[in-house]
Scaffold this motif. Structure first.
Motif, PDB file in Angstrom:
ATOM      1  N   MET A 411       0.766  -1.214   0.050  1.00  0.00           N
ATOM      2  CA  MET A 411      -0.038  -0.071  -0.032  1.00  0.00           C
ATOM      3  C   MET A 411       0.942   1.339   0.038  1.00  0.00           C
ATOM      4  SD  MET A 411      -3.116  -1.045  -0.218  1.00  0.00           S
ATOM      5  CE  MET A 411      -4.010  -2.461  -0.258  1.00  0.00           C
ATOM      6  N   TYR A 412       2.010   1.337   0.810  1.00  0.00           N
ATOM      7  CA  TYR A 412       2.934   2.369   0.747  1.00  0.00           C
ATOM      8  C   TYR A 412       3.477   2.593  -0.547  1.00  0.00           C
ATOM      9  CZ  TYR A 412       6.514   5.652   2.557  1.00  0.00           C
ATOM     10  OH  TYR A 412       7.113   6.786   2.818  1.00  0.00           O
ATOM     11  N   TYR A 413       3.924   1.380  -1.180  1.00  0.00           N
ATOM     12  CA  TYR A 413       4.567   1.589  -2.387  1.00  0.00           C
ATOM     13  C   TYR A 413       3.783   2.403  -3.487  1.00  0.00           C
ATOM     14  CZ  TYR A 413       6.561   0.130  -6.866  1.00  0.00           C
ATOM     15  OH  TYR A 413       6.904   0.075  -8.293  1.00  0.00           O
ATOM     16  N   GLN A 414       2.483   1.556  -3.531  1.00  0.00           N
ATOM     17  CA  GLN A 414       1.506   2.211  -4.495  1.00  0.00           C
ATOM     18  C   GLN A 414       1.151   3.645  -4.287  1.00  0.00           C
ATOM     19  OE1 GLN A 414       0.451   0.444  -7.216  1.00  0.00           O
ATOM     20  NE2 GLN A 414       1.661  -1.269  -6.712  1.00  0.00           N
ATOM     21  N   SER A 415       0.992   3.940  -3.229  1.00  0.00           N
ATOM     22  CA  SER A 415       0.561   5.480  -2.843  1.00  0.00           C
ATOM     23  C   SER A 415       1.897   6.494  -2.944  1.00  0.00           C
ATOM     24  CB  SER A 415      -0.045   5.258  -1.382  1.00  0.00           C
ATOM     25  OG  SER A 415      -1.062   4.570  -1.359  1.00  0.00           O
ATOM     26  N   PHE A 416       3.019   6.107  -2.829  1.00  0.00           N
ATOM     27  CA  PHE A 416       3.959   7.129  -2.760  1.00  0.00           C
ATOM     28  C   PHE A 416       5.219   6.730  -3.448  1.00  0.00           C
ATOM     29  CE2 PHE A 416       1.813   6.886   1.692  1.00  0.00           C
ATOM     30  CZ  PHE A 416       1.438   8.266   1.688  1.00  0.00           C
ATOM     31  N   ILE A 417       5.284   5.745  -3.890  1.00  0.00           N
ATOM     32  CA  ILE A 417       6.622   5.586  -4.841  1.00  0.00           C
ATOM     33  C   ILE A 417       6.553   4.824  -6.234  1.00  0.00           C
ATOM     34  CG2 ILE A 417       8.643   3.957  -4.764  1.00  0.00           C
ATOM     35  CD1 ILE A 417       8.207   3.784  -1.701  1.00  0.00           C
ATOM     36  N   ALA A 418       5.337   4.411  -6.453  1.00  0.00           N
ATOM     37  CA  ALA A 418       5.195   3.841  -7.808  1.00  0.00           C
ATOM     38  C   ALA A 418       5.071   4.897  -8.847  1.00  0.00           C
ATOM     39  CB  ALA A 418       3.943   2.827  -7.836  1.00  0.00           C
ATOM     40  N   VAL A 419       5.510   4.613  -9.997  1.00  0.00           N
ATOM     41  CA  VAL A 419       5.475   5.473 -10.906  1.00  0.00           C
ATOM     42  C   VAL A 419       4.660   4.771 -12.263  1.00  0.00           C
ATOM     43  CG1 VAL A 419       6.920   6.809 -12.768  1.00  0.00           C
ATOM     44  CG2 VAL A 419       7.829   6.435 -10.655  1.00  0.00           C
ATOM     45  N   TYR A 420       3.590   5.652 -12.533  1.00  0.00           N
ATOM     46  CA  TYR A 420       2.766   5.123 -13.479  1.00  0.00           C
ATOM     47  C   TYR A 420       3.158   5.473 -14.874  1.00  0.00           C
ATOM     48  CZ  TYR A 420       0.111   3.634  -9.175  1.00  0.00           C
ATOM     49  OH  TYR A 420      -0.007   3.125  -8.067  1.00  0.00           O
ATOM     50  N   ARG A 421       3.634   4.606 -15.760  1.00  0.00           N
ATOM     51  CA  ARG A 421       3.656   4.875 -17.211  1.00  0.00           C
ATOM     52  C   ARG A 421       3.030   3.859 -18.133  1.00  0.00           C
ATOM     53  NH1 ARG A 421       9.269   4.329 -15.329  1.00  0.00           N
ATOM     54  NH2 ARG A 421      10.295   6.294 -14.922  1.00  0.00           N
ATOM     55  N   ALA A 422       2.866   4.479 -19.126  1.00  0.00           N
ATOM     56  CA  ALA A 422       2.115   3.433 -20.468  1.00  0.00           C
ATOM     57  C   ALA A 422       3.140   2.326 -20.597  1.00  0.00           C
ATOM     58  CB  ALA A 422       1.761   4.472 -21.214  1.00  0.00           C
ATOM     59  N   SER A 423       2.675   1.503 -20.503  1.00  0.00           N
ATOM     60  CA  SER A 423       3.305   0.001 -20.922  1.00  0.00           C
ATOM     61  C   SER A 423       2.702  -0.529 -21.927  1.00  0.00           C
ATOM     62  CB  SER A 423       3.339  -0.804 -19.596  1.00  0.00           C
ATOM     63  OG  SER A 423       2.013  -1.354 -19.443  1.00  0.00           O
ATOM     64  N   PRO A 424       3.517  -1.283 -22.864  1.00  0.00           N
ATOM     65  CA  PRO A 424       2.750  -2.319 -23.927  1.00  0.00           C
ATOM     66  C   PRO A 424       1.695  -3.252 -23.386  1.00  0.00           C
ATOM     67  CG  PRO A 424       5.211  -2.510 -23.919  1.00  0.00           C
ATOM     68  CD  PRO A 424       4.763  -1.803 -22.660  1.00  0.00           C
ATOM     69  N   GLY A 425       1.719  -3.445 -22.349  1.00  0.00           N
ATOM     70  CA  GLY A 425       0.411  -4.152 -21.951  1.00  0.00           C
ATOM     71  C   GLY A 425      -0.591  -3.363 -21.626  1.00  0.00           C
ATOM     72  N   SER A 426      -0.370  -2.073 -21.049  1.00  0.00           N
ATOM     73  CA  SER A 426      -1.771  -1.314 -20.863  1.00  0.00           C
ATOM     74  C   SER A 426      -2.233  -0.829 -22.304  1.00  0.00           C
ATOM     75  CB  SER A 426      -1.457  -0.181 -19.993  1.00  0.00           C
ATOM     76  OG  SER A 426      -0.166   0.654 -20.639  1.00  0.00           O
ATOM     77  N   VAL A 427      -1.278  -0.474 -23.223  1.00  0.00           N
ATOM     78  CA  VAL A 427      -1.818  -0.191 -24.520  1.00  0.00           C
ATOM     79  C   VAL A 427      -2.533  -1.080 -25.252  1.00  0.00           C
ATOM     80  CG1 VAL A 427      -0.838   0.400 -26.779  1.00  0.00           C
ATOM     81  CG2 VAL A 427       0.098   1.594 -24.646  1.00  0.00           C
ATOM     82  N   ILE A 428      -2.186  -2.413 -25.123  1.00  0.00           N
ATOM     83  CA  ILE A 428      -2.735  -3.584 -25.867  1.00  0.00           C
ATOM     84  C   ILE A 428      -4.010  -3.711 -25.097  1.00  0.00           C
ATOM     85  CG2 ILE A 428      -2.581  -6.172 -26.148  1.00  0.00           C
ATOM     86  CD1 ILE A 428       0.175  -5.854 -26.205  1.00  0.00           C
ATOM     87  N   GLU A 429      -4.080  -3.654 -23.682  1.00  0.00           N
ATOM     88  CA  GLU A 429      -5.340  -3.627 -23.130  1.00  0.00           C
ATOM     89  C   GLU A 429      -6.346  -2.596 -23.460  1.00  0.00           C
ATOM     90  OE1 GLU A 429      -7.156  -4.074 -18.613  1.00  0.00           O
ATOM     91  OE2 GLU A 429      -5.370  -2.756 -18.865  1.00  0.00           O
ATOM     92  N   THR A 430      -6.039  -1.386 -23.598  1.00  0.00           N
ATOM     93  CA  THR A 430      -7.050  -0.234 -24.126  1.00  0.00           C
ATOM     94  C   THR A 430      -7.428  -0.690 -25.715  1.00  0.00           C
ATOM     95  OG1 THR A 430      -5.726   1.284 -22.704  1.00  0.00           O
ATOM     96  CG2 THR A 430      -7.082   2.201 -24.573  1.00  0.00           C
ATOM     97  N   ALA A 431      -6.288  -0.955 -26.307  1.00  0.00           N
ATOM     98  CA  ALA A 431      -6.843  -1.273 -27.720  1.00  0.00           C
ATOM     99  C   ALA A 431      -7.830  -2.480 -27.907  1.00  0.00           C
ATOM    100  CB  ALA A 431      -5.439  -1.745 -28.692  1.00  0.00           C
ATOM    101  N   ILE A 432      -7.831  -3.567 -27.089  1.00  0.00           N
ATOM    102  CA  ILE A 432      -8.646  -4.768 -27.324  1.00  0.00           C
ATOM    103  C   ILE A 432      -9.765  -4.168 -26.738  1.00  0.00           C
ATOM    104  CG2 ILE A 432      -8.810  -7.139 -26.532  1.00  0.00           C
ATOM    105  CD1 ILE A 432      -5.805  -7.452 -26.680  1.00  0.00           C
ATOM    106  N   THR A 433     -10.016  -3.539 -25.533  1.00  0.00           N
ATOM    107  CA  THR A 433     -11.113  -3.441 -24.761  1.00  0.00           C
ATOM    108  C   THR A 433     -12.089  -2.123 -25.586  1.00  0.00           C
ATOM    109  OG1 THR A 433     -10.148  -2.345 -23.189  1.00  0.00           O
ATOM    110  CG2 THR A 433     -10.511  -4.574 -22.643  1.00  0.00           C
ATOM    111  N   SER A 434     -11.495  -1.446 -26.241  1.00  0.00           N
ATOM    112  CA  SER A 434     -11.906  -0.047 -26.413  1.00  0.00           C
ATOM    113  C   SER A 434     -12.027  -0.015 -27.977  1.00  0.00           C
ATOM    114  CB  SER A 434     -11.248   0.964 -26.055  1.00  0.00           C
ATOM    115  OG  SER A 434     -11.129   0.953 -24.444  1.00  0.00           O
TER     116      SER A 434
END
Length: 474
Positions: A411-434
């Motif tokens: 929870m601490y990592y996701q809230s204060f440390i994680a860096v959210y960038r577009a990844s090939p997986g997220s782009v593919i997910e958007t393309a497939i579902t949208s």
């Protein structure tokens, strides 16, 4: 008429007194031996406590031969020595397995966490089972394991889909399971719920509902929290190793400081815990966290998220490091301008600030997971949750603080440390579902033209790809 009545009373008294001794008065209490009347309770005479003494419930009946012999000092020393040897051997074994799996690769650590998860669940469920009642209920244990399997399917599926979208979403077989994963998981749970209601039997309702509630509590406290520990492994080995090592370090120094200078009891649930050990362990844990983090930050194998499950300490991993691991220059506050001999700036990575928070949680909050487990064991009047580890008790006894610490680290990592960038997986997910299939083809063509302009793809290869699309769309 009176003589037979006296004989009957006399014979009855003789028969009852024979349980205590041969003497008519030896087995009786002092008041009865002196001729006093029997005590009366609510207008009715109570039954005398024949043959018993004031020293205890069993000692009044036991003879010298029946009493258990007390172990000698030599036997007690031999027992403690054997226990110490056993604990030492298994401690070294666990350390070797832990580091061996960590260096062998992330997939091996995931297997170990999964095994610990299952064994801990089994230990917690086992302490609430009533064998005589459970024996007549055929599906009690089956439902426990069914709900465990359903929960693990949901949680593990969520992790695999999130971290490996670029693999799961392009596979023809896995795609339906990925897109409908949550619905499938929900229906699996509903099937177990319906089966539980159908298995209710008259006369066992309280026991069955207690087992149902106990199973769900174990799933939350163990399986769900262990799932976040597994996610920490996917985010990078450092997010798994540091929280685990902080808890172990705090436990060790709490014991050392406690037996050295400990005087004030901390909490009644754990009488051996002291305030001095609690605070002293926090200081040592913070120092250990600073030093260990400074070492691990230098190796990409520990700081990189998992992008190859086949990687190990020798092959390593490659990634763009999280900014939290890069040193920054900070202005030292409250330095007088005339004190030129003192540095006004300091270079330190933000990770050191975050590790201070984690070490504080591991020292001041995570131990309450152990106190909770101690209270649970006292409730069921047991010393350990099991005997899975010779000399150490059960797996749950060693993991009681680790579960809540791993949950906090995620929870601490996701809230204060994680860096959210577009990844090939997220782009593919958007393309497939949208997007429609035609729009997906258009995206591929545009991306191909961009790669040609950047010199990453030849014009001939793009033309061949377009020809293949035209054939496939016919």
């Amino acid at each position: 008429m009176t003589k037979p009545k006296k004989d009957v009373k006399f014979q009855h008294r003789e028969r009852r007194l024979s349980r205590g001794s041969d003497s008519p008065t030896e087995g009786r209490s002092t008041s009865r031996a002196n001729g006093a009347k029997s005590p009366v309770r609510n207008g009715h005479p109570t039954r005398p406590d024949y043959g018993r003494q004031d020293t205890g419930m069993t000692e009044g009946w036991a003879t010298e031969d029946e009493k258990a012999p007390q172990p000698t000092a030599q036997e007690e020393y031999a027992k403690k020595k054997q226990t110490f040897i056993t604990r030492t051997i298994w401690t070294l074994v666990m350390i070797a397995v832990f580091f061996g799996a960590m260096f062998a690769g992330h997939i091996y650590m995931i297997i170990i966490v999964t095994a610990l998860q299952i064994v801990s669940f089994n230990e917690v469920i086992a302490i609430s089972n009533v064998p005589m009642r459970a024996r007549s209920l055929q599906f009690t244990k089956t439902l426990n394991w069914y709900f465990l399997g359903t929960t693990m399917y949901f949680l593990y599926g969520e992790s695999v889909i999130y971290y490996f979208k670029h693999i799961v979403l392009i596979d023809k077989v896995l795609l339906p399971f990925a897109t409908h994963h949550r619905f499938i998981s929900f229906m699996l749970y509903v099937m177990g719920f319906v089966f539980f209601v159908g298995s209710l039997q008259k006369g066992h309702y309280r026991f069955q509902f207690t087992q149902f509630a106990w199973t769900h509590m174990a799933l939350y406290l163990i399986v769900v929290q262990a799932h976040f520990i597994m996610n920490n492994i996917f985010e990078g080995m450092i997010w798994f190793f540091i929280p685990v090592s902080l808890v172990i370090t705090n436990d060790i120094f709490a014991y050392i400081v406690g037996i050295t200078i400990g005087r004030t009891q901390l909490i009644k649930l754990s009488p051996k815990k002291t305030v001095e050990g609690f605070v002293g362990a926090w200081l040592f844990t913070v120092l250990f966290g600073f030093g260990m983090t400074n070492i691990l930050m230098r190796y990409k194998y520990f700081i990189c998220p998992v992008n190859d499950l086949g990687a190990n300490i020798f092959t390593g991993l490659e990634c763009v490091p999280n900014p939290v691991f890069i040193a920054h220059t900070y202005q030292v506050p409250f330095v007088p301008p005339n004190w030129t001999h003192l540095p006004t700036t300091v270079q330190i990575s933000p990770m050191q600030f975050h590790i201070f928070v984690m070490a504080t949680f591991a020292s001041l909050i995570a131990p309450f997971g152990g106190f909770f487990a101690s209270g649970l064991k006292r409730t069921f009047n047991i010393k350990d949750f099991g005997d899975s580890i010779p000399g150490h008790g059960g797996i749950t006894d060693r993991m009681d603080c680790q579960f809540i610490m791993g949950f906090f680290a995620f929870m601490y990592y996701q809230s204060f440390i994680a860096v959210y960038r577009a990844s090939p997986g997220s782009v593919i997910e958007t393309a497939i579902t949208s997007l429609t299939p035609e729009e997906q083809v258009e995206v591929v063509k545009l991306l191909g033209r961009h790669l040609v302009n950047q010199g990453q793809l030849s014009a001939k290869a793009l033309a061949d790809l377009g020809e293949q699309f035209r054939i496939a769309m016919k």
